[in-house]
Design a protein around this motif. Structure first.
Motif, PDB file in Angstrom:
ATOM      1  N   VAL A  25       0.806  -1.232   0.000  1.00 11.11           N
ATOM      2  CA  VAL A  25       0.000   0.000   0.000  1.00 11.11           C
ATOM      3  C   VAL A  25       0.835   1.276   0.000  1.00 11.11           C
ATOM      4  O   VAL A  25       0.276   2.373  -0.009  1.00 11.11           O
ATOM      5  N   GLN A  26       2.149   1.163  -0.036  1.00  9.76           N
ATOM      6  CA  GLN A  26       3.003   2.342   0.125  1.00  9.76           C
ATOM      7  C   GLN A  26       2.790   3.401  -0.947  1.00  9.76           C
ATOM      8  O   GLN A  26       2.776   4.593  -0.647  1.00  9.76           O
ATOM      9  N   LYS A  27       2.595   3.007  -2.189  1.00  8.12           N
ATOM     10  CA  LYS A  27       2.404   3.993  -3.255  1.00  8.12           C
ATOM     11  C   LYS A  27       1.105   4.770  -3.035  1.00  8.12           C
ATOM     12  O   LYS A  27       1.069   5.991  -3.162  1.00  8.12           O
ATOM     13  N   ASN A  39       3.980  18.811   1.092  1.00 12.53           N
ATOM     14  CA  ASN A  39       5.442  18.944   1.010  1.00 12.53           C
ATOM     15  C   ASN A  39       6.123  17.668   1.481  1.00 12.53           C
ATOM     16  O   ASN A  39       5.539  16.860   2.210  1.00 12.53           O
ATOM     17  N   ASP A  40       7.377  17.500   1.068  1.00 14.62           N
ATOM     18  CA  ASP A  40       8.103  16.252   1.315  1.00 14.62           C
ATOM     19  C   ASP A  40       8.292  15.941   2.797  1.00 14.62           C
ATOM     20  O   ASP A  40       8.101  14.801   3.214  1.00 14.62           O
ATOM     21  N   GLU A  41       8.669  16.929   3.568  1.00 18.62           N
ATOM     22  CA  GLU A  41       8.950  16.685   4.985  1.00 18.62           C
ATOM     23  C   GLU A  41       7.695  16.251   5.733  1.00 18.62           C
ATOM     24  O   GLU A  41       7.725  15.280   6.500  1.00 18.62           O
ATOM     25  N   ASP A  42       6.596  16.960   5.532  1.00 16.23           N
ATOM     26  CA  ASP A  42       5.354  16.611   6.202  1.00 16.23           C
ATOM     27  C   ASP A  42       4.822  15.269   5.710  1.00 16.23           C
ATOM     28  O   ASP A  42       4.280  14.483   6.488  1.00 16.23           O
ATOM     29  N   CYS A  43       4.992  15.011   4.428  1.00 21.43           N
ATOM     30  CA  CYS A  43       4.571  13.732   3.851  1.00 21.43           C
ATOM     31  C   CYS A  43       5.346  12.592   4.513  1.00 21.43           C
ATOM     32  O   CYS A  43       4.763  11.586   4.928  1.00 21.43           O
ATOM     33  N   ALA A  44       6.659  12.743   4.616  1.00 21.75           N
ATOM     34  CA  ALA A  44       7.497  11.716   5.251  1.00 21.75           C
ATOM     35  C   ALA A  44       7.104  11.521   6.712  1.00 21.75           C
ATOM     36  O   ALA A  44       7.011  10.382   7.196  1.00 21.75           O
ATOM     37  N   GLU A  49       4.703   8.230  10.903  1.00 21.92           N
ATOM     38  CA  GLU A  49       3.793   8.108  12.045  1.00 21.92           C
ATOM     39  C   GLU A  49       2.677   7.106  11.771  1.00 21.92           C
ATOM     40  O   GLU A  49       2.283   6.345  12.660  1.00 21.92           O
ATOM     41  N   THR A  50       2.180   7.109  10.543  1.00 19.82           N
ATOM     42  CA  THR A  50       1.118   6.176  10.165  1.00 19.82           C
ATOM     43  C   THR A  50       1.590   4.734  10.295  1.00 19.82           C
ATOM     44  O   THR A  50       0.902   3.892  10.879  1.00 19.82           O
ATOM     45  N   ILE A  51       2.769   4.460   9.765  1.00 16.42           N
ATOM     46  CA  ILE A  51       3.302   3.100   9.823  1.00 16.42           C
ATOM     47  C   ILE A  51       3.571   2.687  11.270  1.00 16.42           C
ATOM     48  O   ILE A  51       3.240   1.565  11.679  1.00 16.42           O
ATOM     49  N   ALA A  52       4.120   3.591  12.059  1.00 14.93           N
ATOM     50  CA  ALA A  52       4.387   3.284  13.468  1.00 14.93           C
ATOM     51  C   ALA A  52       3.090   3.005  14.226  1.00 14.93           C
ATOM     52  O   ALA A  52       3.001   2.030  14.978  1.00 14.93           O
ATOM     53  N   LYS A  53       2.070   3.844  14.010  1.00 13.34           N
ATOM     54  CA  LYS A  53       0.791   3.637  14.700  1.00 13.34           C
ATOM     55  C   LYS A  53       0.109   2.360  14.221  1.00 13.34           C
ATOM     56  O   LYS A  53      -0.481   1.629  15.021  1.00 13.34           O
ATOM     57  N   ILE A  71      -5.648   1.688   7.334  1.00  9.45           N
ATOM     58  CA  ILE A  71      -4.378   2.425   7.363  1.00  9.45           C
ATOM     59  C   ILE A  71      -4.521   3.786   6.675  1.00  9.45           C
ATOM     60  O   ILE A  71      -3.882   4.758   7.084  1.00  9.45           O
ATOM     61  N   ILE A  72      -5.381   3.890   5.672  1.00  8.33           N
ATOM     62  CA  ILE A  72      -5.625   5.192   5.031  1.00  8.33           C
ATOM     63  C   ILE A  72      -6.286   6.139   6.032  1.00  8.33           C
ATOM     64  O   ILE A  72      -5.960   7.323   6.082  1.00  8.33           O
ATOM     65  N   ARG A  73      -7.186   5.620   6.859  1.00  6.55           N
ATOM     66  CA  ARG A  73      -7.822   6.454   7.885  1.00  6.55           C
ATOM     67  C   ARG A  73      -6.778   6.976   8.862  1.00  6.55           C
ATOM     68  O   ARG A  73      -6.799   8.147   9.251  1.00  6.55           O
ATOM     69  N   ILE A  74      -5.847   6.120   9.267  1.00  5.39           N
ATOM     70  CA  ILE A  74      -4.767   6.550  10.161  1.00  5.39           C
ATOM     71  C   ILE A  74      -3.948   7.639   9.473  1.00  5.39           C
ATOM     72  O   ILE A  74      -3.619   8.663  10.069  1.00  5.39           O
ATOM     73  N   LEU A  75      -3.626   7.433   8.199  1.00  4.36           N
ATOM     74  CA  LEU A  75      -2.831   8.400   7.441  1.00  4.36           C
ATOM     75  C   LEU A  75      -3.540   9.748   7.349  1.00  4.36           C
ATOM     76  O   LEU A  75      -2.928  10.794   7.577  1.00  4.36           O
TER      77      LEU A  75
END
Length: 175
Positions: A25-27, A39-44, A49-53, A71-75
């Motif tokens: 699902v990463q893409k 922006n890149d920094e906020d996206c990263a 945080e999404t993956i960690a949660k 996971i999209i809801r978390i994101l």
């Protein structure tokens, strides 16, 4: 093995299965985060945080078939948290988005037109047309009714039609 089977293994504590799910699902996660935070920094940060949660809370996933929606809801929640924290907006570079999906000029033009919609409709169009989520899935992800999703998609289609074809033109009549 499909996503639902991998999600079941991840729920039971299989770290490899969880990593396979993230890779699957990463893409989609990147495109959604990019369309929201800009922006890149906020996206990263949002992705991290999404993956960690998700990793910490995967055991709470009740229905493995809905892993992607979950996971999209978390994101989206993470992206909204970042936006509230930063209170800033950045334009999305088209070259980054077009690397996520095939097609050169058509995709650039599509994203330019989508950018003219308000943020709520941009997210709706991205989830429905680009990420290919159903109305029901979008309803769960955004925590709104299916009727709300349908009406927003209708408004988005109408605005996109006006942006692409111009106001006042008969859009549905063939010459």
């Amino acid at each position: 093995m499909d996503l639902s089977e991998k999600a079941e293994l991840a729920i039971q504590g299989d770290k490899e299965a969880f990593m396979d799910l993230i890779q699957a699902v990463q893409k989609s996660l990147f495109v959604i985060a990019r369309s929201i935070v800009k922006n890149d920094e906020d996206c990263a940060d949002a992705l991290q945080e999404t993956i960690a949660k998700a990793f910490t809370n995967v055991h709470t996933l009740k229905e493995p078939a809905y892993f992607k929606t979950w996971i999209i809801r978390i994101l989206i929640n993470e992206c909204n948290r970042i936006i509230r924290k930063n209170k800033r907006v950045y334009p999305i570079p088209y070259d980054l988005r077009k690397t996520s999906y095939k097609g050169e000029y058509e995709q650039i033009e599509l994203f330019e037109v989508i950018d003219d919609l308000n943020e709520e409709l941009q997210t709706m169009v991205t989830l429905f047309y680009i990420e290919d989520l159903s109305v029901k899935e979008i309803s769960k992800v955004l925590e709104v009714s299916e009727g709300t999703v349908k009406s927003r998609l209708f408004r988005a289609r109408k605005q996109l039609s006006e942006l692409l074809l111009g106001k006042g033109e008969d859009k549905y009549e063939l010459s």
